[in-house]
Design a protein around this motif. Structure first.
Motif, PDB file in Angstrom:
ATOM      1  N   GLY A 140       3.929  15.026  26.963  1.00  0.00           N
ATOM      2  CA  GLY A 140       2.848  14.344  26.253  1.00  0.00           C
ATOM      3  C   GLY A 140       1.555  14.445  27.037  1.00  0.00           C
ATOM      4  O   GLY A 140       1.532  14.151  28.234  1.00  0.00           O
ATOM      5  N   MET A 141       0.472  14.875  26.371  1.00  0.00           N
ATOM      6  CA  MET A 141      -0.820  15.071  27.044  1.00  0.00           C
ATOM      7  C   MET A 141      -1.917  14.415  26.203  1.00  0.00           C
ATOM      8  O   MET A 141      -2.134  14.806  25.048  1.00  0.00           O
ATOM      9  CB  MET A 141      -1.102  16.564  27.234  1.00  0.00           C
ATOM     10  N   GLN A 156      -5.364  19.780  32.430  1.00  0.00           N
ATOM     11  CA  GLN A 156      -4.583  20.017  31.212  1.00  0.00           C
ATOM     12  C   GLN A 156      -3.277  20.762  31.464  1.00  0.00           C
ATOM     13  O   GLN A 156      -2.587  21.133  30.509  1.00  0.00           O
ATOM     14  CB  GLN A 156      -5.418  20.770  30.179  1.00  0.00           C
ATOM     15  N   SER A 157      -2.910  20.959  32.716  1.00  0.00           N
ATOM     16  CA  SER A 157      -1.680  21.699  32.996  1.00  0.00           C
ATOM     17  C   SER A 157      -0.663  20.882  33.789  1.00  0.00           C
ATOM     18  O   SER A 157       0.255  21.438  34.388  1.00  0.00           O
ATOM     19  CB  SER A 157      -1.997  22.997  33.756  1.00  0.00           C
ATOM     20  N   ARG A 158      -0.796  19.535  33.772  1.00  0.00           N
ATOM     21  CA  ARG A 158       0.134  18.674  34.521  1.00  0.00           C
ATOM     22  C   ARG A 158       1.244  18.114  33.645  1.00  0.00           C
ATOM     23  O   ARG A 158       2.291  17.704  34.137  1.00  0.00           O
ATOM     24  CB  ARG A 158      -0.608  17.496  35.147  1.00  0.00           C
ATOM     25  N   SER A 207       0.576  24.970  26.442  1.00  0.00           N
ATOM     26  CA  SER A 207       0.255  26.262  27.071  1.00  0.00           C
ATOM     27  C   SER A 207      -0.668  27.097  26.185  1.00  0.00           C
ATOM     28  O   SER A 207      -1.455  27.902  26.688  1.00  0.00           O
ATOM     29  CB  SER A 207       1.540  27.037  27.380  1.00  0.00           C
ATOM     30  N   GLN A 208      -0.590  26.887  24.884  1.00  0.00           N
ATOM     31  CA  GLN A 208      -1.483  27.603  23.965  1.00  0.00           C
ATOM     32  C   GLN A 208      -2.946  27.307  24.291  1.00  0.00           C
ATOM     33  O   GLN A 208      -3.809  28.184  24.175  1.00  0.00           O
ATOM     34  CB  GLN A 208      -1.174  27.198  22.528  1.00  0.00           C
ATOM     35  N   LEU A 209      -3.223  26.089  24.728  1.00  0.00           N
ATOM     36  CA  LEU A 209      -4.601  25.688  25.043  1.00  0.00           C
ATOM     37  C   LEU A 209      -5.086  26.271  26.366  1.00  0.00           C
ATOM     38  O   LEU A 209      -6.261  26.124  26.714  1.00  0.00           O
ATOM     39  CB  LEU A 209      -4.707  24.165  25.085  1.00  0.00           C
ATOM     40  N   LEU A 210      -4.188  26.908  27.119  1.00  0.00           N
ATOM     41  CA  LEU A 210      -4.561  27.505  28.405  1.00  0.00           C
ATOM     42  C   LEU A 210      -4.789  29.005  28.298  1.00  0.00           C
ATOM     43  O   LEU A 210      -5.045  29.667  29.308  1.00  0.00           O
ATOM     44  CB  LEU A 210      -3.465  27.236  29.438  1.00  0.00           C
TER      45      LEU A 210
END
Length: 388
Positions: free
Chosen positions: A246-247, A240-242, A60-63
């Motif tokens: 692990g992403m 990037q929000s699914r 979430s930080q990357l959003l």
């Protein structure tokens, strides 16, 4: 109309816009902008939900550049455990393999990488349905599905894993070249069977869904820095929000850096040290044993040399431990340790697997008997379980 007294609109204008079949209507007349987004663009007062319940906090930080006020519901996401078989819960795996295109874009280097990475998660104990592979283009989606199907039949015994590929009936229309595009052919009954399978979809088709592990093949890789419809911030937002736990992105850094939105994401991942050419995989039980993969072929599928330490995981019986090497990963649902027993029905000694019922054990002790057939009175030998 005048009869409307109270109108409430609910949605997220940062996610993908409505699909429009005729591309020219989007380009010339903005038909893909919803009424809700138009009103918001014209400063209509609105409220925004600020708390997310899906993903790990580092995701979430990357959003934050898309959702500046985004907060985490720590009571919910504290259970989102990072994959123990990976050094990082998220990573951007860079490569130099170039894209190709006919009617749609594809990248065979990325096909190999995302296939091996998905196999790795399945081998390490994740249920196939907990792993999703996303790509922006139908052409890449088809290639990944073919690769997965071939790889699975070679790597795993299909009688143990009969259901490791899943597709949805229809994928989103690809309008990256300004054409109408064409929907994918309807899925076969085998593809849509309600079984537990690795999921492979386009990013657009997966909007609104989520999974434990999400692997994203970004596909575009060229010297001109063309990113096509990947340049849309909305599509990056969905991609990037699914993921919940692990992403993992697979892509070409210079190409994607030409897009301001993707450059923002990669700059953030660079600061966190989760971007580069080397993807580090670890043994779940012995994290000191690692593999640094720079190529798809270096991901150690079914490799007993990866971690040679004895497993020693307690087995369900509570009496024995696993004597296999730690890797390849293996389940511990049944204890197959051989133990001596005395069979109640005949009094002979035998060997059975710890989890095996005595009734399933055939006594193979040789016993003598006298044949009375056709005047024969000689002694013969037979196995105890054979009463004939």
């Amino acid at each position: 109309g005048p009869w409307v007294q109270h109108l409430i609109m609910i949605g997220d204008h940062q996610q993908l816009r409505p699909p429009v079949e005729t591309y020219a209507l989007c380009r010339k007349h903005n038909f893909d902008i919803s009424m809700m987004e138009r009103l918001m663009n014209n400063q209509l007062p609105h409220g925004v939900l600020q708390t997310q319940n899906r993903m790990r906090p580092e995701f979430s930080q990357l959003l934050r550049d898309i959702y500046p006020g985004l907060k985490d519901n720590t009571d919910v996401i504290k259970d989102r455990k990072a994959p123990m078989c990976m050094a990082n819960s998220m990573y951007f795996w860079h490569h130099d393999g170039e894209e190709t295109s006919d009617r749609s874009f594809k990248n065979l280097e990325e096909v190999a990488r995302v296939t091996q990475l998905a196999l790795w998660f399945v081998q390490q104990g994740y249920r196939p349905s907990e792993v999703t592979i996303l790509t922006p283009y139908q052409g890449q989606t088809r290639e990944v599905r073919k690769s997965m199907k071939t790889a699975l039949s070679k790597v795993f015994r299909m009688e143990d894993h009969p259901d490791l590929l899943q597709s949805k009936p229809q994928e989103a229309v690809d309008t990256s070249k300004g054409s109408k595009g064409a929907p994918a052919a309807p899925a076969t009954p085998e593809q849509t069977a309600p079984q537990e399978k690795v999921q492979v979809h386009t990013i657009d088709r997966y909007q609104g869904d989520e999974n434990e592990i999400v692997i994203v093949s970004l596909t575009r890789s060229n010297k001109k820095g063309n990113t096509g419809f990947l340049k849309l911030l909305n599509r990056r937002c969905v991609a990037q929000s699914r993921a919940k736990c692990g992403m993992y992105f697979v892509g070409n850094i210079p190409t994607l850096q030409s897009s301001p939105h993707w450059n923002t994401l990669m700059s953030s991942m660079t600061e966190l040290g989760v971007i580069g050419r080397t993807l580090t995989l670890t043994c779940q039980r012995h994290p000191q044993n690692k593999v640094n993969a720079t190529l798809a072929s270096e991901i150690p599928i079914n490799d007993s040399e990866f971690c040679k330490v004895p497993c020693r995981e307690p087995l369900p019986c509570g009496l024995h431990v696993c004597k296999k090497r730690c890797q390849p990963w293996h389940p511990h649902k049944v204890c197959r340790q051989e133990v001596p027993i005395t069979l109640v029905r005949c009094g002979h000694k035998a060997i059975r697997e710890c989890s095996q019922d005595e009734d399933e054990v055939k006594c193979r002790q040789d016993v003598l008997f006298i044949c009375h057939g056709e005047g024969c009175t000689k002694q013969h030998a037979r196995k105890c379980f054979n009463d004939d």
